[in-house]
Motif scaffolding. Structure first.
Motif, PDB file in Angstrom:
ATOM      1  N   LEU A 125       0.815  -1.178   0.149  1.00  9.22           N
ATOM      2  CA  LEU A 125      -0.148   0.078   0.010  1.00  9.22           C
ATOM      3  C   LEU A 125       1.066   1.113  -0.199  1.00  9.22           C
ATOM      4  N   PRO A 126       0.777   2.210  -0.902  1.00  8.68           N
ATOM      5  CA  PRO A 126       1.680   3.148  -1.080  1.00  8.68           C
ATOM      6  C   PRO A 126       1.515   4.265   0.271  1.00  8.68           C
ATOM      7  N   SER A 127       2.527   4.974   0.481  1.00  4.38           N
ATOM      8  CA  SER A 127       2.610   6.079   1.486  1.00  4.38           C
ATOM      9  C   SER A 127       1.807   6.938   1.354  1.00  4.38           C
ATOM     10  N   SER A 128       1.187   7.502   0.057  1.00  4.11           N
ATOM     11  CA  SER A 128       0.249   8.635  -0.126  1.00  4.11           C
ATOM     12  C   SER A 128      -0.494   8.402  -1.017  1.00  4.11           C
ATOM     13  N   SER A 129      -1.519   9.222  -1.228  1.00  3.95           N
ATOM     14  CA  SER A 129      -2.647   8.935  -2.287  1.00  3.95           C
ATOM     15  C   SER A 129      -2.189   9.446  -3.588  1.00  3.95           C
ATOM     16  N   SER A 130      -0.929   9.999  -3.835  1.00  2.96           N
ATOM     17  CA  SER A 130      -0.340  10.403  -4.954  1.00  2.96           C
ATOM     18  C   SER A 130       0.537   9.237  -5.415  1.00  2.96           C
ATOM     19  N   ALA A 131       0.777   8.284  -4.837  1.00  6.01           N
ATOM     20  CA  ALA A 131       1.697   7.122  -5.247  1.00  6.01           C
ATOM     21  C   ALA A 131       0.957   5.962  -5.487  1.00  6.01           C
ATOM     22  N   ALA A 132       1.303   4.995  -5.985  1.00  3.22           N
ATOM     23  CA  ALA A 132       1.017   3.600  -6.533  1.00  3.22           C
ATOM     24  C   ALA A 132       1.720   2.487  -5.812  1.00  3.22           C
ATOM     25  N   GLY A 133       1.041   1.600  -5.290  1.00  2.00           N
ATOM     26  CA  GLY A 133       1.485   0.368  -4.925  1.00  2.00           C
ATOM     27  C   GLY A 133       1.159  -0.886  -6.032  1.00  2.00           C
ATOM     28  N   TYR A 134       1.083  -2.030  -5.487  1.00  2.00           N
ATOM     29  CA  TYR A 134       0.823  -3.176  -6.028  1.00  2.00           C
ATOM     30  C   TYR A 134       0.010  -4.353  -5.297  1.00  2.00           C
ATOM     31  N   LEU A 135      -0.509  -5.168  -6.035  1.00  2.00           N
ATOM     32  CA  LEU A 135      -1.227  -6.461  -5.516  1.00  2.00           C
ATOM     33  C   LEU A 135      -0.728  -7.427  -6.551  1.00  2.00           C
ATOM     34  N   SER A 136      -0.212  -8.656  -5.906  1.00  2.00           N
ATOM     35  CA  SER A 136       0.301  -9.657  -6.885  1.00  2.00           C
ATOM     36  C   SER A 136      -0.194 -10.734  -6.529  1.00  2.00           C
ATOM     37  N   LEU A 137      -0.560 -12.012  -7.217  1.00  2.00           N
ATOM     38  CA  LEU A 137      -0.773 -13.316  -7.142  1.00  2.00           C
ATOM     39  C   LEU A 137       0.392 -14.074  -7.503  1.00  2.00           C
ATOM     40  N   GLY A 138       0.624 -15.002  -6.376  1.00  2.00           N
ATOM     41  CA  GLY A 138       1.938 -15.780  -6.713  1.00  2.00           C
ATOM     42  C   GLY A 138       3.188 -15.034  -6.729  1.00  2.00           C
ATOM     43  N   GLY A 139       4.243 -15.859  -7.105  1.00  2.00           N
ATOM     44  CA  GLY A 139       5.329 -15.167  -6.970  1.00  2.00           C
ATOM     45  C   GLY A 139       6.346 -15.332  -5.847  1.00  2.00           C
ATOM     46  N   ALA A 140       7.577 -14.930  -5.918  1.00  2.00           N
ATOM     47  CA  ALA A 140       8.469 -15.304  -4.709  1.00  2.00           C
ATOM     48  C   ALA A 140       8.566 -13.928  -3.706  1.00  2.00           C
ATOM     49  N   PRO A 141       8.669 -14.196  -2.383  1.00  2.00           N
ATOM     50  CA  PRO A 141       8.484 -13.117  -1.202  1.00  2.00           C
ATOM     51  C   PRO A 141       9.645 -12.242  -1.579  1.00  2.00           C
ATOM     52  N   PRO A 142       9.810 -11.172  -1.301  1.00  2.00           N
ATOM     53  CA  PRO A 142      10.993 -10.244  -1.246  1.00  2.00           C
ATOM     54  C   PRO A 142      12.163 -10.932  -0.425  1.00  2.00           C
ATOM     55  N   ALA A 143      13.132 -10.706  -0.686  1.00  2.00           N
ATOM     56  CA  ALA A 143      14.204 -11.228   0.224  1.00  2.00           C
ATOM     57  C   ALA A 143      14.491 -10.910   1.462  1.00  2.00           C
ATOM     58  N   ASN A 144      13.873  -9.569   1.793  1.00  2.00           N
ATOM     59  CA  ASN A 144      13.866  -8.955   3.220  1.00  2.00           C
ATOM     60  C   ASN A 144      12.860  -9.341   3.918  1.00  2.00           C
ATOM     61  N   ALA A 145      11.759 -10.121   3.435  1.00  2.00           N
ATOM     62  CA  ALA A 145      10.662 -10.393   4.388  1.00  2.00           C
ATOM     63  C   ALA A 145      10.916 -11.135   5.454  1.00  2.00           C
ATOM     64  N   GLN A 146      10.018 -10.645   6.654  1.00  2.00           N
ATOM     65  CA  GLN A 146      10.295 -11.678   7.938  1.00  2.00           C
ATOM     66  C   GLN A 146       8.825 -12.018   7.864  1.00  2.00           C
ATOM     67  N   PHE A 147       8.923 -13.337   8.452  1.00  2.00           N
ATOM     68  CA  PHE A 147       7.719 -14.157   8.442  1.00  2.00           C
ATOM     69  C   PHE A 147       6.933 -14.301   9.801  1.00  2.00           C
ATOM     70  N   THR A 148       5.849 -14.366  10.066  1.00  2.00           N
ATOM     71  CA  THR A 148       5.147 -14.797  11.433  1.00  2.00           C
ATOM     72  C   THR A 148       4.320 -15.917  11.095  1.00  2.00           C
ATOM     73  N   GLU A 149       3.938 -16.664  12.006  1.00  2.00           N
ATOM     74  CA  GLU A 149       2.827 -17.566  11.608  1.00  2.00           C
ATOM     75  C   GLU A 149       1.418 -17.199  11.667  1.00  2.00           C
ATOM     76  N   MET A 150       0.650 -17.735  10.708  1.00  2.00           N
ATOM     77  CA  MET A 150      -0.865 -17.267  10.641  1.00  2.00           C
ATOM     78  C   MET A 150      -1.423 -18.310  11.283  1.00  2.00           C
ATOM     79  N   VAL A 151      -2.294 -17.793  12.020  1.00  2.00           N
ATOM     80  CA  VAL A 151      -3.158 -18.466  13.127  1.00  2.00           C
ATOM     81  C   VAL A 151      -4.390 -18.997  12.243  1.00  2.00           C
ATOM     82  N   THR A 152      -4.878 -20.236  12.396  1.00  2.00           N
ATOM     83  CA  THR A 152      -6.310 -20.540  11.715  1.00  2.00           C
ATOM     84  C   THR A 152      -7.185 -20.897  12.851  1.00  2.00           C
ATOM     85  N   LYS A 153      -8.473 -20.064  12.468  1.00  2.00           N
ATOM     86  CA  LYS A 153      -9.362 -20.319  13.438  1.00  2.00           C
ATOM     87  C   LYS A 153     -10.646 -20.457  12.588  1.00  2.00           C
ATOM     88  N   SER A 154     -11.199 -21.914  12.984  1.00  2.00           N
ATOM     89  CA  SER A 154     -12.261 -22.337  11.869  1.00  2.00           C
ATOM     90  C   SER A 154     -13.695 -21.659  12.216  1.00  2.00           C
TER      91      SER A 154
END
Length: 475
Positions: free
Chosen positions: A287-316
């Motif tokens: 999500l871009p930092s301001s309304s005058s910039a653009a971000g992205y939404l991607s399906l699939g693909g490799a995560p960025p190299a600097n990504a830190q991950f945390t567990e996704m909790v599943t609740k039925s």
């Protein structure tokens, strides 16, 4: 004797000099605690807080993934919807945001209460989706053959995607022409007996055996129509044939000027789930930092190299939501003193459609106190509260600011430093607020809102059931 007197004078001078040196060291240590450099503080230009009156859409480095859709704020100069209607006021944004939060809380609470009531034979109200809120971010997608483009809100808190379709009995005005099934050679209606129909929360069967859907949102907005299939065009080089979505012919409520809504929740009917077999079981956005910039939404693909991950909790009991374990918060590099049980009791969901992050009352009170203490060290003038935001400042007349950093800590050792645009909510230079709010209690679910997600590459890795955060994902 003279020699003795001289020695005393030399010792006295040395003692005085040592005091001076000690005083200088103490000043340096105090200054180090409020340093304007490094990861613990943001040096901010006041002129950068608000876009200029002639703000234009600026290019942004998006994901390298060929499936990346362009994400823009619906009320900014990058939005194709900007020519229709004005942006809501900040008070209206906060009010609609609170309506969304209330509906998330109700949905989570109902998921705990309703099974017990159902087991006792108590009749239950129909399940409702969460409030659409302000629908902050939009993407452009193509539907049908030949392809027609539509600007839609994307929402991680919803599952079913839909657009307004012809013929429509009751539709609101939108930027683009309504989707016309009669003009698409790849369109087909989903029959009542199809698995996709049976999996909907609320469905019915029409006289001609078409599956009818109904989604009632938490703010009483509602969409009804046929469940259909057609080709979804994500980018010029990426298509998803047979995409299942709602063809809405009856709408009530506040959806703004967007052409529809695309859901990225965890159920099978969501865009991310339908795209998984072809593009992989993950998606990401920035999500871009301001309304005058653009971000992205991607399906699939490799995560960025600097990504830190945390567990996704599943609740039925609430399968659409993405739960994560928030365990702590740092302000200016210092861990605030909140027992981990406070976060664990409430739990936390990450949501693209909530604007302001909500915290348990005890956690928010300590965060607010720590943030205000650091801000007070610069003698910033206080400003009136803005709706749910109660820690606000008036920066009129200032050119530079020093803002304490805020980092969110998640289970597994993940630490996410927020951009300064994720720390502050700017209504105007004379009213800039801490961009967090209290849930009002310690039991309601916490929500990681989109303000705090700005500029982060947020990765939903469904294969490994984890959520990641990468710094500098977009502008």
């Amino acid at each position: 004797m003279a020699s003795s007197s001289s020695s005393l004078q030399w010792c006295s001078a040395l003692h005085g000099g040592a005091l001076v040196v000690l005083a200088v060291l103490l000043v340096a240590l105090v200054a180090a605690e409020t340093t304007t450099t490094g990861p613990n503080w943001h040096a901010v230009s006041v002129s950068s807080l608000l876009p200029s009156a002639a703000a234009a859409c600026t290019a942004s480095q998006a994901s390298s993934n060929s499936l990346a859709l362009r994400v823009v704020h619906r009320h900014g100069p990058c939005s194709p919807l900007q020519s229709r209607g004005g942006a809501p006021s900040h008070a209206e944004i906060m009010d609609r945001d609170q309506a969304r939060v209330n509906s998330i809380h109700r949905k989570v609470a109902a998921s705990v209460i309703e099974p017990a009531r159902a087991s006792k034979g108590v009749s239950l109200p129909a399940r409702r989706g969460i409030s659409v809120g302000t629908g902050n971010y939009i993407v452009s997608v193509g539907l049908g053959t030949p392809v027609k483009n539509f600007s839609v809100v994307f929402d991680t808190g919803s599952d079913l995607s839909w657009v307004q379709c012809k013929p429509c009995r009751d539709c609101y005005k939108q930027q683009d022409p309504l989707f016309d099934p009669a003009q698409s050679s790849t369109y087909s209606a989903v029959p009542c007996g199809a698995q996709e129909c049976m999996e909907l929360d609320s469905q019915s069967c029409s006289s001609d055996d078409k599956c009818r859907y109904e989604v009632v949102y938490g703010d009483q907005s509602q969409t009804d129509g046929d469940l259909v299939r057609d080709t979804l065009t994500l980018t010029p080089s990426a298509e998803l044939p047979g995409f299942v979505f709602g063809c809405s012919d009856e709408i009530s409520g506040q959806f703004g000027q967007a052409d529809g809504l695309f859901g990225l929740g965890r159920k099978k009917v969501s865009l991310s789930s339908q795209g998984a077999p072809k593009y992989g079981p993950s998606f990401s956005y920035c999500l871009p930092s301001s309304s005058s910039a653009a971000g992205y939404l991607s399906l699939g693909g490799a995560p960025p190299a600097n990504a830190q991950f945390t567990e996704m909790v599943t609740k039925s009991d609430t399968p659409s939501f993405y739960y994560i374990n928030l365990v702590g918060i740092k302000v200016a590099g210092r861990l605030i003193k909140v027992p981990k049980t406070v976060f664990a009791t409430a739990g936390t969901v990450i949501d693209s459609g909530t604007v302001i992050t909500r915290l348990p009352e005890r956690a928010y009170a300590v965060l607010r106190s720590a943030f205000a203490r650091f801000m007070d060290s610069y003698s910033y003038k206080k400003a009136p509260a803005l709706s749910i935001l109660d820690t606000c400042y008036d920066f009129t007349g200032r050119t530079k600011l020093q803002i304490p950093s805020v980092a969110l800590l998640f289970a597994g050792g993940t630490s996410v430093n927020l951009d300064f645009t994720g720390v502050l909510y700017v209504a105007k230079v004379s009213q800039v607020c801490l961009a967090f709010a209290s849930n009002g209690d310690d039991t309601s679910i916490g929500i990681l809102g989109n303000t705090q997600q700005k500029k982060l590459a947020v990765v939903y890795d469904m294969a490994k059931q984890r959520i990641g955060f990468g710094a500098k994902g977009c502008r």
